[in-house]
Design a protein around this motif. Structure first.
Motif, PDB file in Angstrom:
ATOM      1  N   ARG A  79     -40.487  -9.922   5.366  1.00  0.00           N
ATOM      2  CA  ARG A  79     -40.549 -10.985   6.380  1.00  0.00           C
ATOM      3  C   ARG A  79     -41.689 -11.953   6.097  1.00  0.00           C
ATOM      4  NH1 ARG A  79     -43.779 -11.645  10.502  1.00  0.00           N
ATOM      5  NH2 ARG A  79     -44.537  -9.498  10.535  1.00  0.00           N
ATOM      6  N   GLU A  80     -42.850 -11.397   5.741  1.00  0.00           N
ATOM      7  CA  GLU A  80     -44.007 -12.242   5.482  1.00  0.00           C
ATOM      8  C   GLU A  80     -43.769 -13.157   4.279  1.00  0.00           C
ATOM      9  OE1 GLU A  80     -47.084  -9.347   5.122  1.00  0.00           O
ATOM     10  OE2 GLU A  80     -47.544  -9.356   7.277  1.00  0.00           O
ATOM     11  N   LYS A  81     -43.036 -12.642   3.290  1.00  0.00           N
ATOM     12  CA  LYS A  81     -42.710 -13.467   2.123  1.00  0.00           C
ATOM     13  C   LYS A  81     -41.912 -14.696   2.521  1.00  0.00           C
ATOM     14  CE  LYS A  81     -39.511 -12.113  -0.872  1.00  0.00           C
ATOM     15  NZ  LYS A  81     -38.842 -11.421  -2.013  1.00  0.00           N
ATOM     16  N   PHE A  82     -41.040 -14.545   3.517  1.00  0.00           N
ATOM     17  CA  PHE A  82     -40.197 -15.665   3.942  1.00  0.00           C
ATOM     18  C   PHE A  82     -40.839 -16.503   5.054  1.00  0.00           C
ATOM     19  CE2 PHE A  82     -36.559 -12.743   2.557  1.00  0.00           C
ATOM     20  CZ  PHE A  82     -36.552 -13.287   1.275  1.00  0.00           C
ATOM     21  N   GLY A  83     -42.015 -16.089   5.531  1.00  0.00           N
ATOM     22  CA  GLY A  83     -42.751 -16.883   6.511  1.00  0.00           C
ATOM     23  C   GLY A  83     -42.096 -16.977   7.866  1.00  0.00           C
ATOM     24  N   LEU A  84     -41.479 -15.877   8.317  1.00  0.00           N
ATOM     25  CA  LEU A  84     -40.770 -15.884   9.598  1.00  0.00           C
ATOM     26  C   LEU A  84     -41.334 -14.814  10.533  1.00  0.00           C
ATOM     27  CD1 LEU A  84     -37.178 -16.194   8.131  1.00  0.00           C
ATOM     28  CD2 LEU A  84     -38.374 -17.975   9.427  1.00  0.00           C
ATOM     29  N   SER A  85     -41.130 -15.007  11.836  1.00  0.00           N
ATOM     30  CA  SER A  85     -41.556 -14.007  12.812  1.00  0.00           C
ATOM     31  C   SER A  85     -40.548 -12.858  12.834  1.00  0.00           C
ATOM     32  CB  SER A  85     -41.650 -14.627  14.203  1.00  0.00           C
ATOM     33  OG  SER A  85     -40.351 -14.970  14.670  1.00  0.00           O
ATOM     34  N   ALA A  86     -40.980 -11.715  13.360  1.00  0.00           N
ATOM     35  CA  ALA A  86     -40.075 -10.570  13.465  1.00  0.00           C
ATOM     36  C   ALA A  86     -38.875 -10.856  14.366  1.00  0.00           C
ATOM     37  CB  ALA A  86     -40.843  -9.334  13.955  1.00  0.00           C
ATOM     38  N   LEU A 116     -28.354  -4.440   4.183  1.00  0.00           N
ATOM     39  CA  LEU A 116     -28.624  -5.868   4.313  1.00  0.00           C
ATOM     40  C   LEU A 116     -30.076  -6.182   3.958  1.00  0.00           C
ATOM     41  CD1 LEU A 116     -27.662  -8.668   5.065  1.00  0.00           C
ATOM     42  CD2 LEU A 116     -28.074  -8.112   7.474  1.00  0.00           C
ATOM     43  N   LEU A 117     -30.987  -5.333   4.379  1.00  0.00           N
ATOM     44  CA  LEU A 117     -32.403  -5.536   4.064  1.00  0.00           C
ATOM     45  C   LEU A 117     -32.654  -5.486   2.560  1.00  0.00           C
ATOM     46  CD1 LEU A 117     -34.058  -3.406   6.895  1.00  0.00           C
ATOM     47  CD2 LEU A 117     -34.179  -5.889   6.638  1.00  0.00           C
ATOM     48  N   LYS A 118     -31.997  -4.565   1.875  1.00  0.00           N
ATOM     49  CA  LYS A 118     -32.151  -4.488   0.423  1.00  0.00           C
ATOM     50  C   LYS A 118     -31.593  -5.741  -0.244  1.00  0.00           C
ATOM     51  CE  LYS A 118     -31.464  -0.874  -2.009  1.00  0.00           C
ATOM     52  NZ  LYS A 118     -30.766   0.264  -2.652  1.00  0.00           N
ATOM     53  N   LEU A 119     -30.486  -6.230   0.284  1.00  0.00           N
ATOM     54  CA  LEU A 119     -29.831  -7.392  -0.312  1.00  0.00           C
ATOM     55  C   LEU A 119     -30.725  -8.626  -0.249  1.00  0.00           C
ATOM     56  CD1 LEU A 119     -27.173  -8.546  -1.522  1.00  0.00           C
ATOM     57  CD2 LEU A 119     -26.485  -9.094   0.823  1.00  0.00           C
ATOM     58  N   ILE A 120     -31.394  -8.828   0.895  1.00  0.00           N
ATOM     59  CA  ILE A 120     -32.166 -10.060   1.061  1.00  0.00           C
ATOM     60  C   ILE A 120     -33.555  -9.977   0.432  1.00  0.00           C
ATOM     61  CG2 ILE A 120     -30.936 -10.698   3.165  1.00  0.00           C
ATOM     62  CD1 ILE A 120     -33.583  -9.903   4.675  1.00  0.00           C
ATOM     63  N   GLN A 121     -33.836  -8.911  -0.311  1.00  0.00           N
ATOM     64  CA  GLN A 121     -35.059  -8.910  -1.111  1.00  0.00           C
ATOM     65  C   GLN A 121     -35.031 -10.061  -2.111  1.00  0.00           C
ATOM     66  OE1 GLN A 121     -34.960  -4.525  -2.220  1.00  0.00           O
ATOM     67  NE2 GLN A 121     -37.144  -4.757  -1.844  1.00  0.00           N
ATOM     68  N   SER A 122     -33.844 -10.477  -2.471  1.00  0.00           N
ATOM     69  CA  SER A 122     -33.676 -11.635  -3.346  1.00  0.00           C
ATOM     70  C   SER A 122     -33.712 -12.908  -2.504  1.00  0.00           C
ATOM     71  CB  SER A 122     -32.333 -11.555  -4.078  1.00  0.00           C
ATOM     72  OG  SER A 122     -31.971 -12.807  -4.608  1.00  0.00           O
ATOM     73  N   PRO A 123     -34.647 -13.838  -2.777  1.00  0.00           N
ATOM     74  CA  PRO A 123     -34.681 -15.103  -2.018  1.00  0.00           C
ATOM     75  C   PRO A 123     -33.361 -15.869  -2.091  1.00  0.00           C
ATOM     76  CG  PRO A 123     -36.721 -14.819  -3.243  1.00  0.00           C
ATOM     77  CD  PRO A 123     -35.792 -13.731  -3.702  1.00  0.00           C
ATOM     78  N   ALA A 124     -32.682 -15.777  -3.220  1.00  0.00           N
ATOM     79  CA  ALA A 124     -31.400 -16.488  -3.357  1.00  0.00           C
ATOM     80  C   ALA A 124     -30.363 -15.938  -2.390  1.00  0.00           C
ATOM     81  CB  ALA A 124     -30.900 -16.386  -4.794  1.00  0.00           C
ATOM     82  N   GLU A 125     -30.347 -14.616  -2.213  1.00  0.00           N
ATOM     83  CA  GLU A 125     -29.408 -14.005  -1.269  1.00  0.00           C
ATOM     84  C   GLU A 125     -29.786 -14.330   0.169  1.00  0.00           C
ATOM     85  OE1 GLU A 125     -26.576 -12.557  -1.954  1.00  0.00           O
ATOM     86  OE2 GLU A 125     -26.921 -12.863  -4.103  1.00  0.00           O
ATOM     87  N   PHE A 126     -31.089 -14.359   0.446  1.00  0.00           N
ATOM     88  CA  PHE A 126     -31.531 -14.700   1.796  1.00  0.00           C
ATOM     89  C   PHE A 126     -31.164 -16.147   2.130  1.00  0.00           C
ATOM     90  CE2 PHE A 126     -34.999 -15.750   4.923  1.00  0.00           C
ATOM     91  CZ  PHE A 126     -34.507 -14.940   5.938  1.00  0.00           C
ATOM     92  N   LYS A 127     -31.236 -17.028   1.140  1.00  0.00           N
ATOM     93  CA  LYS A 127     -30.861 -18.423   1.358  1.00  0.00           C
ATOM     94  C   LYS A 127     -29.390 -18.522   1.777  1.00  0.00           C
ATOM     95  CE  LYS A 127     -30.520 -22.932  -0.893  1.00  0.00           C
ATOM     96  NZ  LYS A 127     -30.681 -23.712  -2.154  1.00  0.00           N
ATOM     97  N   LYS A 128     -28.518 -17.739   1.148  1.00  0.00           N
ATOM     98  CA  LYS A 128     -27.098 -17.744   1.514  1.00  0.00           C
ATOM     99  C   LYS A 128     -26.918 -17.357   2.979  1.00  0.00           C
ATOM    100  CE  LYS A 128     -25.505 -16.411  -3.133  1.00  0.00           C
ATOM    101  NZ  LYS A 128     -24.835 -15.342  -3.898  1.00  0.00           N
ATOM    102  N   LEU A 129     -27.692 -16.359   3.416  1.00  0.00           N
ATOM    103  CA  LEU A 129     -27.606 -15.924   4.810  1.00  0.00           C
ATOM    104  C   LEU A 129     -28.105 -17.024   5.752  1.00  0.00           C
ATOM    105  CD1 LEU A 129     -26.943 -13.607   6.757  1.00  0.00           C
ATOM    106  CD2 LEU A 129     -29.284 -12.777   6.429  1.00  0.00           C
ATOM    107  N   LEU A 130     -29.193 -17.679   5.380  1.00  0.00           N
ATOM    108  CA  LEU A 130     -29.720 -18.771   6.197  1.00  0.00           C
ATOM    109  C   LEU A 130     -28.699 -19.891   6.354  1.00  0.00           C
ATOM    110  CD1 LEU A 130     -33.397 -19.118   4.892  1.00  0.00           C
ATOM    111  CD2 LEU A 130     -32.678 -18.332   7.151  1.00  0.00           C
ATOM    112  N   GLU A 131     -28.004 -20.184   5.275  1.00  0.00           N
ATOM    113  CA  GLU A 131     -27.003 -21.250   5.325  1.00  0.00           C
ATOM    114  C   GLU A 131     -25.875 -20.913   6.295  1.00  0.00           C
ATOM    115  OE1 GLU A 131     -27.621 -23.029   0.779  1.00  0.00           O
ATOM    116  OE2 GLU A 131     -26.147 -21.452   1.176  1.00  0.00           O
TER     117      GLU A 131
END
Length: 335
Positions: A79-86, A116-131
């Protein structure tokens, strides 16, 4: 944890007892070293919050290891890597309000959330979720977050190749790392800390072993995440030759040779200052305790003591790894 405490039921003293037992979690049984106090006067057993937490932690750690579930420190750093609150992370992931915060505090995710948590360790995968969850942000905030994620994707630092081979910080902690993410920086500074009383590999290996295993004994986690192997000379850092070479290559140590009994031995000196900021105050207390306990011991005395440890006795014939979970709570040494 204290070895002896006052009994809350009488005026007697109670001694710490450790027994091998099974605990059930999510319909599975796990072997743990269960802790409790037994009064020498009235004979009653009782526990404390600290003991209960260590016993529960043993179960959770084994469950996480078995199902490759991220540990709390990994979940928080994600979470801290992505700069977001819990709460915002919970919302993005669809977990429900504050669930992410509970995971950071130690609650074990179910397996679908863990995947899901393991998947979003990749910033690219987290970006897809954000979109896909764009409606959760106003336009300004969304642009800021996406810009930041893009910078992570483009500039994610790479671990030097020679370190990444031996120190995989992305692996799920396990019984052989003491349920801790392997940290080359902590290993390096542990060596620097002990250099004033240990300049040779054999002695350093023993001090590192006792520091990591004593920290596990008292907290359920190792300090460095180092794996230890049982060989003839006692417990040693796995691939210790290569790891000490890395310390020299990365500017932590300088090495020379000294002649002892007609043989040349490698002797180390520090090339950097010890950095206490990489450790918690509890870890620093363990390092200090190991230093004070063993500074007067000869190398042969340290070797002999390590040969009495159950982990070495059971694993040395096959040169096996020494499991923190199986053997850490049975350590003969106390601080």
């Amino acid at each position: 944890m204290d070895r002896i405490v006052q009994c809350g039921l009488c005026d007697g003293q109670a001694e710490l007892v450790t027994e091998k037992r099974e605990r059930e979690f999510r319909k599975e049984k796990f072997a743990i070293s269960e802790h409790y106090y037994k009064c020498t006067a009235c004979g009653e057993d009782f526990t404390t919050t600290e003991l209960d937490e260590i016993d529960t932690l043993q179960v959770y750690n084994q469950y996480r290891e078995k199902y490759k579930i991220l540990f709390p420190v990994q979940i928080k750093s994600l979470r801290e890597k992505f700069g977001l609150s819990a709460p915002k992370m919970s919302e993005i992931l669809g977990f429900g309000i504050n669930i992410y915060k509970n995971y950071e505090k130690g609650e074990v995710p179910n397996q679908s959330n863990a995947t899901l948590l393991k998947l979003i360790q990749s910033p690219a995968e987290f970006k897809k979720l954000l979109e896909m969850k764009r409606e959760l942000f106003d336009s300004h905030e969304y642009a800021r977050v996406i810009s930041y994620i893009n910078s992570l994707i483009e500039n994610e630092p790479e671990c030097p190749a020679e370190i990444s081979v031996l120190w995989n910080e992305a692996e799920i902690p396990n019984e052989y790392t003491g349920y801790t993410i392997p940290s080359f920086e902590k290993f390096a500074n542990m060596v620097l800390y002990f250099l004033s009383i240990a300049q040779f590999k054999v002695r350093l290996n023993k001090l590192l072993f006792y520091a990591d295993f004593l920290n596990f004994k008292y907290s359920g986690y190792s300090i460095s995440g180092l794996r230890y192997q049982a060989i003839q000379m006692g417990p040693v850092v796995y691939r210790y030759g290569s790891n000490f070479d890395l310390l020299q290559e990365n500017g932590y140590l300088e090495a020379g040779s000294v002649l002892i009994k007609d043989e040349y031995h490698e002797k180390f000196a520090g090339a950097k200052d010890f950095d206490e900021s990489v450790f918690t105050k509890e870890e620093l207390a363990i390092l200090g305790g190991v230093y004070e306990k063993f500074k007067g011991f000869s190398t042969e005395e340290l070797k002999e003591m390590s040969h009495k440890e159950t982990g070495w006795i059971n694993e040395n014939q096959k040169k096996g790894f020494i499991s923190y979970q199986k053997y850490g709570f049975d350590l003969n040494v106390n601080l």
